[in-house]
Write a protein that holds these residues in place. Sequence first.
Motif, PDB file in Angstrom:
ATOM      1  N   LEU B  68       9.157   3.929   5.284  1.00 33.84           N
ATOM      2  CA  LEU B  68       8.465   3.503   4.061  1.00 33.84           C
ATOM      3  C   LEU B  68       9.090   2.200   3.584  1.00 33.84           C
ATOM      4  N   PRO B  69       8.399   1.089   3.793  1.00 36.92           N
ATOM      5  CA  PRO B  69       8.981  -0.188   3.355  1.00 36.92           C
ATOM      6  C   PRO B  69       8.854  -0.351   1.848  1.00 36.92           C
ATOM      7  N   ASN B  70       9.566  -1.324   1.317  1.00 39.89           N
ATOM      8  CA  ASN B  70       9.467  -1.618  -0.103  1.00 39.89           C
ATOM      9  C   ASN B  70       9.088  -3.080  -0.264  1.00 39.89           C
ATOM     10  N   PRO B  71       7.967  -3.411  -0.887  1.00 37.37           N
ATOM     11  CA  PRO B  71       6.940  -2.496  -1.389  1.00 37.37           C
ATOM     12  C   PRO B  71       6.166  -1.847  -0.235  1.00 37.37           C
ATOM     13  N   PRO B  72       5.512  -0.723  -0.525  1.00 34.53           N
ATOM     14  CA  PRO B  72       4.797  -0.032   0.549  1.00 34.53           C
ATOM     15  C   PRO B  72       3.649  -0.877   1.090  1.00 34.53           C
ATOM     16  N   ALA B  73       3.327  -0.684   2.368  1.00 35.94           N
ATOM     17  CA  ALA B  73       2.296  -1.501   3.007  1.00 35.94           C
ATOM     18  C   ALA B  73       1.015  -0.703   3.202  1.00 35.94           C
ATOM     19  N   PHE B  74      -0.062  -1.205   2.602  1.00 40.31           N
ATOM     20  CA  PHE B  74      -1.370  -0.560   2.783  1.00 40.31           C
ATOM     21  C   PHE B  74      -2.434  -1.625   2.968  1.00 40.31           C
ATOM     22  N   HIS B  75      -3.520  -1.249   3.628  1.00 34.05           N
ATOM     23  CA  HIS B  75      -4.643  -2.177   3.731  1.00 34.05           C
ATOM     24  C   HIS B  75      -5.375  -2.225   2.414  1.00 34.05           C
ATOM     25  N   LYS B 120       0.918   2.712  -5.638  1.00 35.73           N
ATOM     26  CA  LYS B 120       1.108   2.554  -4.190  1.00 35.73           C
ATOM     27  C   LYS B 120       2.309   3.362  -3.735  1.00 35.73           C
ATOM     28  N   LYS B 121       3.353   3.364  -4.557  1.00 34.56           N
ATOM     29  CA  LYS B 121       4.537   4.147  -4.210  1.00 34.56           C
ATOM     30  C   LYS B 121       4.171   5.630  -4.103  1.00 34.56           C
ATOM     31  N   ARG B 122       3.385   6.109  -5.068  1.00 36.47           N
ATOM     32  CA  ARG B 122       2.954   7.509  -5.021  1.00 36.47           C
ATOM     33  C   ARG B 122       2.120   7.787  -3.782  1.00 36.47           C
ATOM     34  N   LEU B 123       1.229   6.846  -3.482  1.00 32.88           N
ATOM     35  CA  LEU B 123       0.387   7.037  -2.305  1.00 32.88           C
ATOM     36  C   LEU B 123       1.260   7.113  -1.046  1.00 32.88           C
ATOM     37  N   ALA B 124       2.328   6.300  -1.032  1.00 25.46           N
ATOM     38  CA  ALA B 124       3.230   6.307   0.123  1.00 25.46           C
ATOM     39  C   ALA B 124       3.876   7.676   0.272  1.00 25.46           C
ATOM     40  N   LEU B 125       4.259   8.270  -0.886  1.00 25.97           N
ATOM     41  CA  LEU B 125       4.871   9.607  -0.837  1.00 25.97           C
ATOM     42  C   LEU B 125       3.841  10.638  -0.358  1.00 25.97           C
ATOM     43  N   ALA B 126       2.617  10.514  -0.856  1.00 27.58           N
ATOM     44  CA  ALA B 126       1.568  11.436  -0.434  1.00 27.58           C
ATOM     45  C   ALA B 126       1.353  11.344   1.069  1.00 27.58           C
ATOM     46  N   ARG B 127       1.399  10.110   1.565  1.00 31.23           N
ATOM     47  CA  ARG B 127       1.198   9.876   3.000  1.00 31.23           C
ATOM     48  C   ARG B 127       2.319  10.534   3.801  1.00 31.23           C
ATOM     49  N   LEU B 128       3.544  10.385   3.318  1.00 34.37           N
ATOM     50  CA  LEU B 128       4.687  10.982   4.020  1.00 34.37           C
ATOM     51  C   LEU B 128       4.548  12.500   4.097  1.00 34.37           C
ATOM     52  N   ILE B 129       4.221  13.119   2.945  1.00 34.77           N
ATOM     53  CA  ILE B 129       4.060  14.575   2.906  1.00 34.77           C
ATOM     54  C   ILE B 129       2.980  15.016   3.884  1.00 34.77           C
ATOM     55  N   LEU B 130       1.889  14.229   3.878  1.00 34.19           N
ATOM     56  CA  LEU B 130       0.736  14.588   4.689  1.00 34.19           C
ATOM     57  C   LEU B 130       1.048  14.499   6.181  1.00 34.19           C
ATOM     58  N   LEU B 131       1.776  13.445   6.569  1.00 32.79           N
ATOM     59  CA  LEU B 131       2.044  13.228   8.003  1.00 32.79           C
ATOM     60  C   LEU B 131       3.267  14.017   8.460  1.00 32.79           C
ATOM     61  N   GLY B 132       4.132  14.394   7.509  1.00 32.83           N
ATOM     62  CA  GLY B 132       5.267  15.251   7.802  1.00 32.83           C
ATOM     63  C   GLY B 132       6.121  14.863   8.992  1.00 32.83           C
ATOM     64  N   PRO B 133       6.782  13.668   8.957  1.00 29.50           N
ATOM     65  CA  PRO B 133       7.629  13.256  10.085  1.00 29.50           C
ATOM     66  C   PRO B 133       8.930  14.061  10.131  1.00 29.50           C
ATOM     67  N   ASP B 134       9.663  13.950  11.251  1.00 29.32           N
ATOM     68  CA  ASP B 134      10.962  14.616  11.365  1.00 29.32           C
ATOM     69  C   ASP B 134      12.051  13.783  10.711  1.00 29.32           C
ATOM     70  N   LEU B 135      11.866  12.473  10.789  1.00 31.45           N
ATOM     71  CA  LEU B 135      12.872  11.575  10.223  1.00 31.45           C
ATOM     72  C   LEU B 135      12.207  10.676   9.190  1.00 31.45           C
ATOM     73  N   TRP B 136      12.725  10.739   7.962  1.00 29.84           N
ATOM     74  CA  TRP B 136      12.153   9.933   6.876  1.00 29.84           C
ATOM     75  C   TRP B 136      13.090   8.763   6.621  1.00 29.84           C
ATOM     76  N   LEU B 137      12.565   7.555   6.690  1.00 32.67           N
ATOM     77  CA  LEU B 137      13.374   6.380   6.396  1.00 32.67           C
ATOM     78  C   LEU B 137      12.737   5.672   5.207  1.00 32.67           C
ATOM     79  N   LEU B 138      13.422   5.709   4.071  1.00 35.17           N
ATOM     80  CA  LEU B 138      12.817   5.219   2.837  1.00 35.17           C
ATOM     81  C   LEU B 138      13.601   4.036   2.293  1.00 35.17           C
ATOM     82  N   ASP B 139      12.890   2.933   2.052  1.00 35.79           N
ATOM     83  CA  ASP B 139      13.531   1.751   1.505  1.00 35.79           C
ATOM     84  C   ASP B 139      13.246   1.676   0.002  1.00 35.79           C
ATOM     85  N   GLU B 140      14.267   1.919  -0.793  1.00 31.95           N
ATOM     86  CA  GLU B 140      14.175   1.898  -2.262  1.00 31.95           C
ATOM     87  C   GLU B 140      12.941   2.646  -2.760  1.00 31.95           C
ATOM     88  N   PRO B 141      12.851   3.928  -2.481  1.00 34.15           N
ATOM     89  CA  PRO B 141      11.645   4.679  -2.851  1.00 34.15           C
ATOM     90  C   PRO B 141      11.482   4.827  -4.366  1.00 34.15           C
TER      91      PRO B 141
END
Lengths: 142, 189, 221, 228
Positions: B68-75, B120-141
């Motif tokens: 999750l980059p900071n700021p989050p990246a979305f189209h 956008k930050k919230r959407l990024a968190l929603a995306r993380l929960i939804l995709l459920g990775p094994d390793l979460w790398l968060l930049d200044e969440p």
Amino acid sequence: MKAKYLVGVLVILGALAYMIFGGLGRNLVYFLTPSEYLQDQAKYQNRPVRLGGLVKEGTVQYDKDRLELRFVLTDGVAEVPVLHRGTPPGMFKEGQGVVVEGRFGEGVFQGSNLLVKHSETYQPPKEGWTPEDVRKLIEEAK
Amino acid sequence: MLLRLEAISKRFGRDWVLRDLSFALDRGEVVALLGPNGSGKTTLLRLMAGLLKPTRGRVERGGRVLFLPNPPAFHRHLTAREHLLYDLAFHGGRGDWRGALVRFGLPENLPLAAFSSGMKKRLALARLILLGPDLWLLDEPETALDGEGRELLLKVLQEARQGAGVVLATHDRALAAQVADRTLELGVA
Amino acid sequence: MRRALLLALRDLRLEVRDRAGLLSVLAFFGVMLFIMALALGPEEAPLRRAAPGVLWVALAFASTLLSTRAFALEVEDGTLDDLLLVPGGKEWVYFGKLLFQMLLLLPLSALAFLMAAGLFYLPLEKALPILLTLALGTLGYASVATFYAGLLARLRGREVLLPLLLFSLVVPVVLSAVRATAGLVEGLPLSEVASWWQLLAVFDVVYLTASALLFPVVMEG
Amino acid sequence: MLKATVSDRPDLFTWAFLGLGLLLLPLGLYLALSAPPDVNQGYLARIMYLHVPGAWLGYLAFFVTFLYSLLYLFRQDPRYDRVALASAEIGLVFMGLALVTGMLWARPTWGVYWTWEPRLTTTAILFAVYVGYFLLRGAIEDPELRRKAAAAVGILGFINVPISYMSVKWWRSLHQTQSIDLTTGKIHMAPEMLQALLFNLLVFTLLYLGFVRLRALVAALEARKEEA
């Protein structure tokens, strides 16, 4: 992972093999032989073409004043009379392989550019050479 | 082992950003990455994600990674719904995207260009929960989040701890103390 | 490969909503054909003779622009990393981006042909074989273009570098395509043009395979 | 780690290749100039002793670039990239030599300096590809991206080498076919001419090896300075 590269390399090699053995060269030829030309004469009507073959022995006429070179181009089967305006290149002689660029008109092939093709065989004169060496040019071309 | 860095160094041009750093992370761990601006936190996260290659050393990963980059990246031309649907399709997962949007209080059909940075930050968190990775790398969440958003972030991190591993870079020492099992301090090289 | 298709359709959606990029490609394309027609005209014979070359120069430039577009929004929005973090091989990203371009290039080729038919007196009854040539040629061109556009995506000045890199590599493709088109315009029999098509197909396969294999290697890290 | 392996000076092999190559170069030229004239072309055929080795070494150099570009992409070690770079540069010089001598040879034999026949066209494309290789290297600042992009050109561009080499066989061309045919092993050349040609080939190969090693070393020193 490795299988992916293997398949890729095989596909590429297959495509190249197809290019080599698939006879894709038909349009890439630099020149036509007189027999090919005469067979499809209608197709090449009014189109500039390159004709390649040997200068037939005893047919060369060169008019120095009008810079007109006339000779007969042959591939051993068919013959085409050629008229080229300009001085012949240094290596031009009877029995030599040549390529003429031009188009047909008034019963002769009107050459606008005359190129001399030489073989890949290199021999010092004392060894003696046979006309077969030069003949190879044409045989190869088929 | 979820993530292991062995004596990695990273150089950009003439400058060494990281030198000889070793690190390991297991499932269920939350590690906070601390350090001043320019100490190489983001670089380290990107190395962990595999988005950068170390100049020297080795990186091993044992699972699916999201960064999750900071700021989050979305189209910006997509809506939240479209974005999550594409993400799910690319990652080959199924999930309750509508539930995730509701949980984080986000509109479905608004183009992301109209989202505030907190949304956008919230959407990024929603995306993380939804995709459920094994390793979460968060930049200044935590940046750009309001009080309620921060509560959501804490909850998300607690959920991530169940079975996944988290590395988060932050300047917020209170947050680090609150959620992290360990901290890793980077100095300016 | 479903992912590649989805990516291509998503990119189409993005481009349509963004508009600016697509419009600039179209405008460039149209203006170029008009100017060349104006410069070479009004006689029919020289126009018709120049048509294959002009058509291909226009298509080559449009394809280069499009390949940059394929990664431009990804870079502007910072989402390229997300694509690369999707587990598994990265080939699908390459194929998705290539497909996206082809989905735009094919209608563009048809449009180009229609414009050229009007402006350069191209024979309309040859539409099918000419369109086949355009499709084969643009595919070969775009396979290399996609690869380099991805490689250079994060680089400043990529718009200048890309054509530089591309042109020397795709000369064989453009050359065969121009010759095939010219053959069709001159009215050569299809059997003769077919060997240009075969040659184009060979280049397409080789470039496509090599680019797809190399793309993941250069994109990671 | 890398620094330890890069010395400041060329090593023994580099000196040996360069020294031997430069030493034998006059001898090669002497052999070329004393070779008998060809029955058809007379003394003109002597251009062959520069033209053929130049073209061969050009092809070989591009092959080495291809190989080391692949190695670089899969191993990510800059040393491979430096060899690829050096080989491409020397290859471009040799290929340039082959093109120039070819044109000088073509004018008196064929009658033109240049014509768009298959061998010449494919060679021109080949030359353009590797000129592009250096334009690219010059244009990218980030060293890692530069190396990757260059490696890709080194790999994708190589396809033109076999096409160029085989063009005289595959397609009817003006250019004569190979006198020393690597695919069939046939040699169409008198022994005394062959000797002179092979000797020049040896000299060129020595020079190639020496220059590539030297150029790769220079590249290594440049890289070290850039990183220091």
